[in-house]
Design a protein around this motif. Structure first.
Motif, short mmCIF file in Angstrom:
data_model
loop_
_atom_site.label_atom_id
_atom_site.label_comp_id
_atom_site.label_asym_id
_atom_site.label_seq_id
_atom_site.Cartn_x
_atom_site.Cartn_y
_atom_site.Cartn_z
N TRP A 3 0.95 2.50 -7.28
CA TRP A 3 2.07 2.62 -6.34
C TRP A 3 3.00 3.80 -6.60
N PRO A 4 3.44 4.05 -7.83
CA PRO A 4 4.38 5.16 -8.03
C PRO A 4 3.83 6.52 -7.65
N THR A 5 2.52 6.66 -7.55
CA THR A 5 1.95 7.96 -7.24
C THR A 5 1.43 8.07 -5.81
N ASN A 6 1.61 7.05 -5.01
CA ASN A 6 1.04 7.08 -3.66
C ASN A 6 1.52 8.26 -2.82
N TYR A 7 2.76 8.66 -2.97
CA TYR A 7 3.24 9.76 -2.14
C TYR A 7 2.73 11.11 -2.62
N THR A 8 2.04 11.16 -3.73
CA THR A 8 1.42 12.41 -4.17
C THR A 8 -0.07 12.46 -3.84
N LYS A 9 -0.59 11.47 -3.16
CA LYS A 9 -2.00 11.49 -2.75
C LYS A 9 -2.20 12.55 -1.67
N LEU A 10 -3.44 12.94 -1.43
CA LEU A 10 -3.76 14.04 -0.53
C LEU A 10 -3.07 13.92 0.83
N ALA A 11 -3.22 12.79 1.49
CA ALA A 11 -2.65 12.66 2.84
C ALA A 11 -1.12 12.73 2.81
N SER A 12 -0.52 12.02 1.89
CA SER A 12 0.93 12.00 1.80
C SER A 12 1.50 13.36 1.40
#
Length: 92
Positions: A3-12
Motif C-alpha cells: 500500500w505505501p508504494t501504490n502511488y509510485t507504480k507505473l500507472a500512478s
C-alpha cells in the motif's frame, strides 16, 4: 501490492507525471486537441468547482483537501532504470 508504494507504480507515477508536467514530458499527448496536462488539470479543477457548488449551502463545510499525497511521479529522475517503485516511499 504494498500500500505505501501504490502511488509510485507505473500507472500512478505516469498519471502524476502527466498531471504535473505533461506539457513538458509529453508535449504531443493530446486529448481532443488539448495537451494532456491541461486536460487533466482543467477537469480536476472543474470537478472541485462542481463539488464546491453542490456543498456551498452547508454551514459545516468550510473547505476540503484538494489532493491527498501528491507525488512527483517520474519528474526529476535522471534515470528511469534507477526508479524502484517498492523503495520510493514518498516524494523526492
Amino acid at each position: 501490492m504494498l500500500w505505501p508504494t501504490n502511488y509510485t507504480k507505473l500507472a500512478s507515477a505516469t498519471m502524476f507525471t502527466l498531471f504535473f508536467a505533461g506539457a513538458t514530458f509529453a508535449p504531443k499527448r493530446m486529448v481532443n486537441g488539448e495537451n494532456i496536462q491541461h486536460f487533466l488539470q482543467r477537469h480536476y479543477c472543474n470537478a472541485y468547482k462542481y463539488l464546491a457548488s453542490r456543498l456551498r449551502h452547508l454551514d459545516a463545510v468550510i473547505g476540503f483537501e484538494v489532493m491527498n499525497e501528491p507525488h512527483n511521479g517520474f519528474i526529476g529522475l535522471k534515470d528511469l532504470k534507477a526508479y524502484h517503485p517498492t523503495e520510493t516511499l514518498g516524494p523526492r
